[in-house]
Write a protein that holds these residues in place. Structure first.
Motif, PDB file in Angstrom:
ATOM      1  N   LYS A 279      35.448  36.800  23.040  1.00 47.05           N
ATOM      2  CA  LYS A 279      35.569  37.716  24.178  1.00 47.05           C
ATOM      3  C   LYS A 279      35.726  36.940  25.487  1.00 47.05           C
ATOM      4  CE  LYS A 279      31.710  39.877  22.980  1.00 47.05           C
ATOM      5  NZ  LYS A 279      31.504  39.528  21.580  1.00 47.05           N
ATOM      6  N   THR A 280      36.571  37.483  26.363  1.00 45.26           N
ATOM      7  CA  THR A 280      36.857  36.855  27.654  1.00 45.26           C
ATOM      8  C   THR A 280      36.650  37.852  28.785  1.00 45.26           C
ATOM      9  OG1 THR A 280      38.527  35.406  26.663  1.00 45.26           O
ATOM     10  CG2 THR A 280      38.614  35.698  29.044  1.00 45.26           C
ATOM     11  N   PHE A 281      35.999  37.389  29.838  1.00 42.96           N
ATOM     12  CA  PHE A 281      35.798  38.180  31.053  1.00 42.96           C
ATOM     13  C   PHE A 281      36.568  37.507  32.182  1.00 42.96           C
ATOM     14  CE2 PHE A 281      33.681  38.757  35.110  1.00 42.96           C
ATOM     15  CZ  PHE A 281      33.404  40.111  35.163  1.00 42.96           C
ATOM     16  N   ALA A 282      37.283  38.297  32.996  1.00 45.51           N
ATOM     17  CA  ALA A 282      38.017  37.730  34.132  1.00 45.51           C
ATOM     18  C   ALA A 282      38.127  38.754  35.248  1.00 45.51           C
ATOM     19  CB  ALA A 282      39.418  37.279  33.701  1.00 45.51           C
ATOM     20  N   ILE A 283      37.705  38.361  36.434  1.00 45.00           N
ATOM     21  CA  ILE A 283      37.841  39.210  37.614  1.00 45.00           C
ATOM     22  C   ILE A 283      38.378  38.372  38.761  1.00 45.00           C
ATOM     23  CG2 ILE A 283      35.393  38.882  38.234  1.00 45.00           C
ATOM     24  CD1 ILE A 283      35.467  41.722  39.441  1.00 45.00           C
ATOM     25  N   ARG A 284      39.471  38.826  39.363  1.00 44.23           N
ATOM     26  CA  ARG A 284      40.099  38.063  40.439  1.00 44.23           C
ATOM     27  C   ARG A 284      39.310  38.195  41.736  1.00 44.23           C
ATOM     28  NH1 ARG A 284      46.349  38.112  41.234  1.00 44.23           N
ATOM     29  NH2 ARG A 284      45.634  36.286  42.430  1.00 44.23           N
ATOM     30  N   GLU A 285      39.521  37.248  42.627  1.00 40.46           N
ATOM     31  CA  GLU A 285      38.723  37.175  43.847  1.00 40.46           C
ATOM     32  C   GLU A 285      38.947  38.358  44.788  1.00 40.46           C
ATOM     33  OE1 GLU A 285      39.638  33.981  46.503  1.00 40.46           O
ATOM     34  OE2 GLU A 285      41.774  34.003  46.028  1.00 40.46           O
ATOM     35  N   ASN A 286      40.077  39.084  44.647  1.00 44.73           N
ATOM     36  CA  ASN A 286      40.359  40.212  45.531  1.00 44.73           C
ATOM     37  C   ASN A 286      39.994  41.561  44.912  1.00 44.73           C
ATOM     38  OD1 ASN A 286      42.328  40.222  43.589  1.00 44.73           O
ATOM     39  ND2 ASN A 286      44.069  40.347  44.984  1.00 44.73           N
ATOM     40  N   ASN A 287      39.303  41.555  43.773  1.00 44.01           N
ATOM     41  CA  ASN A 287      38.921  42.806  43.121  1.00 44.01           C
ATOM     42  C   ASN A 287      37.816  43.494  43.917  1.00 44.01           C
ATOM     43  OD1 ASN A 287      37.409  44.590  41.098  1.00 44.01           O
ATOM     44  ND2 ASN A 287      39.184  43.941  39.897  1.00 44.01           N
ATOM     45  N   ASP A 288      37.929  44.824  44.093  1.00 45.12           N
ATOM     46  CA  ASP A 288      36.953  45.533  44.931  1.00 45.12           C
ATOM     47  C   ASP A 288      35.581  45.665  44.287  1.00 45.12           C
ATOM     48  OD1 ASP A 288      37.423  47.485  43.035  1.00 45.12           O
ATOM     49  OD2 ASP A 288      38.449  48.859  44.405  1.00 45.12           O
ATOM     50  N   LYS A 289      35.434  45.230  43.021  1.00 44.09           N
ATOM     51  CA  LYS A 289      34.109  45.230  42.389  1.00 44.09           C
ATOM     52  C   LYS A 289      33.283  44.009  42.798  1.00 44.09           C
ATOM     53  CE  LYS A 289      34.883  48.155  38.334  1.00 44.09           C
ATOM     54  NZ  LYS A 289      36.189  48.688  38.733  1.00 44.09           N
ATOM     55  N   LEU A 290      33.922  43.071  43.474  1.00 42.51           N
ATOM     56  CA  LEU A 290      33.199  41.935  44.034  1.00 42.51           C
ATOM     57  C   LEU A 290      32.758  42.277  45.454  1.00 42.51           C
ATOM     58  CD1 LEU A 290      35.347  38.839  42.957  1.00 42.51           C
ATOM     59  CD2 LEU A 290      33.269  39.716  41.885  1.00 42.51           C
ATOM     60  N   VAL A 291      31.474  42.109  45.721  1.00 44.31           N
ATOM     61  CA  VAL A 291      30.921  42.407  47.037  1.00 44.31           C
ATOM     62  C   VAL A 291      30.597  41.101  47.748  1.00 44.31           C
ATOM     63  CG1 VAL A 291      29.034  43.524  48.289  1.00 44.31           C
ATOM     64  CG2 VAL A 291      29.945  44.574  46.199  1.00 44.31           C
ATOM     65  N   THR A 292      31.179  40.911  48.929  1.00 42.60           N
ATOM     66  CA  THR A 292      30.905  39.710  49.708  1.00 42.60           C
ATOM     67  C   THR A 292      29.542  39.831  50.384  1.00 42.60           C
ATOM     68  OG1 THR A 292      33.257  39.352  50.132  1.00 42.60           O
ATOM     69  CG2 THR A 292      31.696  38.240  51.598  1.00 42.60           C
ATOM     70  N   VAL A 293      28.678  38.840  50.165  1.00 40.73           N
ATOM     71  CA  VAL A 293      27.340  38.875  50.766  1.00 40.73           C
ATOM     72  C   VAL A 293      27.160  37.817  51.844  1.00 40.73           C
ATOM     73  CG1 VAL A 293      26.261  39.898  48.722  1.00 40.73           C
ATOM     74  CG2 VAL A 293      26.377  37.404  48.932  1.00 40.73           C
ATOM     75  N   LYS A 294      28.057  36.818  51.876  1.00 44.37           N
ATOM     76  CA  LYS A 294      27.948  35.772  52.876  1.00 44.37           C
ATOM     77  C   LYS A 294      29.254  34.995  52.924  1.00 44.37           C
ATOM     78  CE  LYS A 294      25.111  31.755  54.195  1.00 44.37           C
ATOM     79  NZ  LYS A 294      23.983  30.869  53.793  1.00 44.37           N
ATOM     80  N   GLU A 295      29.589  34.468  54.094  1.00 46.35           N
ATOM     81  CA  GLU A 295      30.775  33.628  54.242  1.00 46.35           C
ATOM     82  C   GLU A 295      30.476  32.435  55.137  1.00 46.35           C
ATOM     83  OE1 GLU A 295      34.892  35.193  54.431  1.00 46.35           O
ATOM     84  OE2 GLU A 295      33.917  37.117  54.880  1.00 46.35           O
ATOM     85  N   THR A 296      31.084  31.305  54.803  1.00 51.25           N
ATOM     86  CA  THR A 296      31.085  30.131  55.667  1.00 51.25           C
ATOM     87  C   THR A 296      32.540  29.710  55.840  1.00 51.25           C
ATOM     88  OG1 THR A 296      30.983  28.477  53.901  1.00 51.25           O
ATOM     89  CG2 THR A 296      28.885  29.449  54.630  1.00 51.25           C
ATOM     90  N   LYS A 297      32.764  28.620  56.533  1.00 48.34           N
ATOM     91  CA  LYS A 297      34.147  28.178  56.721  1.00 48.34           C
ATOM     92  C   LYS A 297      34.771  27.667  55.424  1.00 48.34           C
ATOM     93  CE  LYS A 297      32.999  23.464  58.282  1.00 48.34           C
ATOM     94  NZ  LYS A 297      33.691  22.749  57.195  1.00 48.34           N
ATOM     95  N   ASP A 298      33.931  27.296  54.456  1.00 49.65           N
ATOM     96  CA  ASP A 298      34.447  26.707  53.215  1.00 49.65           C
ATOM     97  C   ASP A 298      34.319  27.595  51.991  1.00 49.65           C
ATOM     98  OD1 ASP A 298      35.162  24.223  54.397  1.00 49.65           O
ATOM     99  OD2 ASP A 298      33.042  23.656  54.388  1.00 49.65           O
ATOM    100  N   GLU A 299      33.462  28.632  52.037  1.00 50.93           N
ATOM    101  CA  GLU A 299      33.257  29.430  50.833  1.00 50.93           C
ATOM    102  C   GLU A 299      32.914  30.878  51.155  1.00 50.93           C
ATOM    103  OE1 GLU A 299      30.086  27.434  48.781  1.00 50.93           O
ATOM    104  OE2 GLU A 299      28.533  28.499  49.897  1.00 50.93           O
ATOM    105  N   ARG A 300      33.125  31.715  50.156  1.00 51.47           N
ATOM    106  CA  ARG A 300      32.743  33.124  50.227  1.00 51.47           C
ATOM    107  C   ARG A 300      31.810  33.401  49.052  1.00 51.47           C
ATOM    108  NH1 ARG A 300      35.281  38.328  48.537  1.00 51.47           N
ATOM    109  NH2 ARG A 300      36.959  37.127  47.551  1.00 51.47           N
ATOM    110  N   ILE A 301      30.613  33.870  49.330  1.00 55.41           N
ATOM    111  CA  ILE A 301      29.638  34.153  48.283  1.00 55.41           C
ATOM    112  C   ILE A 301      29.733  35.637  47.932  1.00 55.41           C
ATOM    113  CG2 ILE A 301      27.193  34.137  47.660  1.00 55.41           C
ATOM    114  CD1 ILE A 301      26.849  31.819  49.630  1.00 55.41           C
TER     115      ILE A 301
END
Length: 423
Positions: free
Chosen positions: A304-326
């Motif tokens: 089994k394989t799971f894959a979700i792209r970074e722009n999927n609306d099921k991902l909730v952004t909780v923090k951002e810096t200049k180098d990463e998005r959590i």
């Protein structure tokens, strides 16, 4: 002396026969490639050319020959259109699983086109490319995974690499990881040569360890998660002891090319083995990646394989810096089990992960007659290793959102660090 001369003559004739038969079997190139780009290439290697004695060259030639066969079959598979598909010169890949199984023509991606072009340049100019090829006997972080596998290969015996058994006994400090690793090593040969091992139908011929024993035994394997590290606090112990990869072409592999005709080569091509009853944890990296399943599952939905792209609306952004998005994702949704695709060597064998795609692999062992000998075996590749953010250290394992620095498990909320790409 007579015996030595006879041996060298046989080696030369075998090498010549292989080069002749191989050059006659290179397929027509796909339409997106310019034939002129494949002629008389200029190669810049990542290290100085290694010179071998006449006796040692025999083993290099065998390893080189099997490496070319693997790469040749790989690009044919990628650029062959399966029956019933509307793709042009392209295999079909699954790339996301959470909102239905999304698929695409893999050769529509520019990084894949460049990888295929560079491999065809190698195949059409083998003597030029061979100057960047070495056995890498001196490297102390790649290993022989199995004594039984080594016994089937004169090349592996000549290389005489440290075995996984020695590695787990001497370099791994976690007792449970050591025990998993020793079991992994004990059963590795059966994992990659058992009756369930099958090359996907888009490949023109078998590229498994049964057909290319010297390559699989001699390429040099790395159990990349076995030793203690800050990152491995987020990993499962059975994965740390039951996972390994090998690289044929790439910055860390046998064939190490920096540039072809002044263009950076970012392709990495090899193979991966993951033991059953394991969840390769949710993770992501800035480099795109693909896998071909090369095993018949013992039961439905075993791989089994799971894959979700970074722009999927099921991902909730909780923090951002200049180098990463959590970001966080709820893996405890009622329909979470439908967000995993399944594969077999002959059913949806190819998956492709765009940059920053969060993905995971779960391998069920409950339906195996001999689970200790079961594993997910895959043909594996990455495309942009020449980019500064794309080495193996950039692979980021996700964590349990409620318990930082612990493995992210199914049924819980997971938290992942996505790299902000710079262009």
């Amino acid at each position: 002396m007579k015996t030595r001369i006879t041996s060298l003559l046989i080696s030369f004739l075998l090498s010549f026969h292989f080069q002749l038969s191989f050059s006659q079997n290179i397929p027509e190139i796909p339409d997106f490639l310019d034939p002129e780009d494949l002629k008389n290439i200029d190669c810049k290697c990542l290290e100085k050319e290694v010179k071998y004695s006449k006796e040692d060259q025999r083993y290099i030639d065998i390893l080189w020959g099997e490496s070319l066969k693997y790469l040749n079959a790989f690009v044919i598979a990628l650029t062959t259109t399966p029956e019933g598909s509307n793709c042009i010169d392209s295999d079909v890949a699954t790339y996301e699983t959470v909102d239905g199984f999304k698929k695409m023509c893999i050769m529509d991606r520019r990084d894949m086109q460049l990888m295929v072009k560079h491999i065809y340049q190698i195949l059409h100019n083998p003597e030029t490319a061979k100057k960047c090829f070495a056995a890498r006997k001196e490297v102390d972080w790649i290993y022989s995974p199995s004594k039984e596998l080594e016994e089937k290969s004169e090349v592996a015996q000549w290389l005489d690499r440290m075995t996984f058994e020695e590695f787990f006994n001497t370099k791994v400090t976690n007792q449970e990881v050591m025990e998993y690793g020793l079991d992994f090593s004990k059963n590795f040969y059966e994992m990659i040569t058992g009756d369930g091992i099958k090359t996907p139908p888009n490949f023109p011929y078998d590229v498994s360890a049964k057909a290319l024993p010297n390559l699989w035994a001699g390429v040099g394997w790395n159990p990349m998660y076995a030793e203690d590290s800050e990152r491995n606090k987020r990993n499962f112990l059975n994965v740390r002891g039951g996972y390994a990869y090998a690289e044929i072409l790439g910055h860390w592999g046998l064939l190490r090319i920096d540039e072809i005709n002044g263009e950076k080569v970012g392709a990495e091509v090899g193979m991966v083995v993951q033991a059953v009853n394991t969840l390769y944890p949710y993770h992501n990296h800035a480099i795109s990646e693909l896998y071909y399943t090369m095993r018949q599952p013992a039961c439905t939905n075993q791989f089994k394989t799971f894959a979700i792209r970074e722009n999927n609306d099921k991902l909730v952004t909780v923090k951002e810096t200049k180098d990463e998005r959590i970001v966080q994702f709820d893996a405890g949704m009622p329909n979470e089990h439908t967000m995993w695709s399944s594969s077999s060597y002959d059913r949806d064998p190819l998956v492709y992960f765009h940059e920053n795609t969060i993905h995971a692999f779960e391998v069920d062992g409950n339906c195996e007659a001999k689970p200790a000998e079961g594993a997910l075996v895959t043909i594996w590749a990455r495309s942009d290793a020449h980019e500064s953010l794309n080495d193996y250290g950039s692979t980021r394992l996700c964590e349990c959102a409620d318990k930082p620095n612990t493995p992210a498990v199914r049924g819980k909320k997971i938290q992942c660090q996505l790299t902000k790409l710079k262009h």
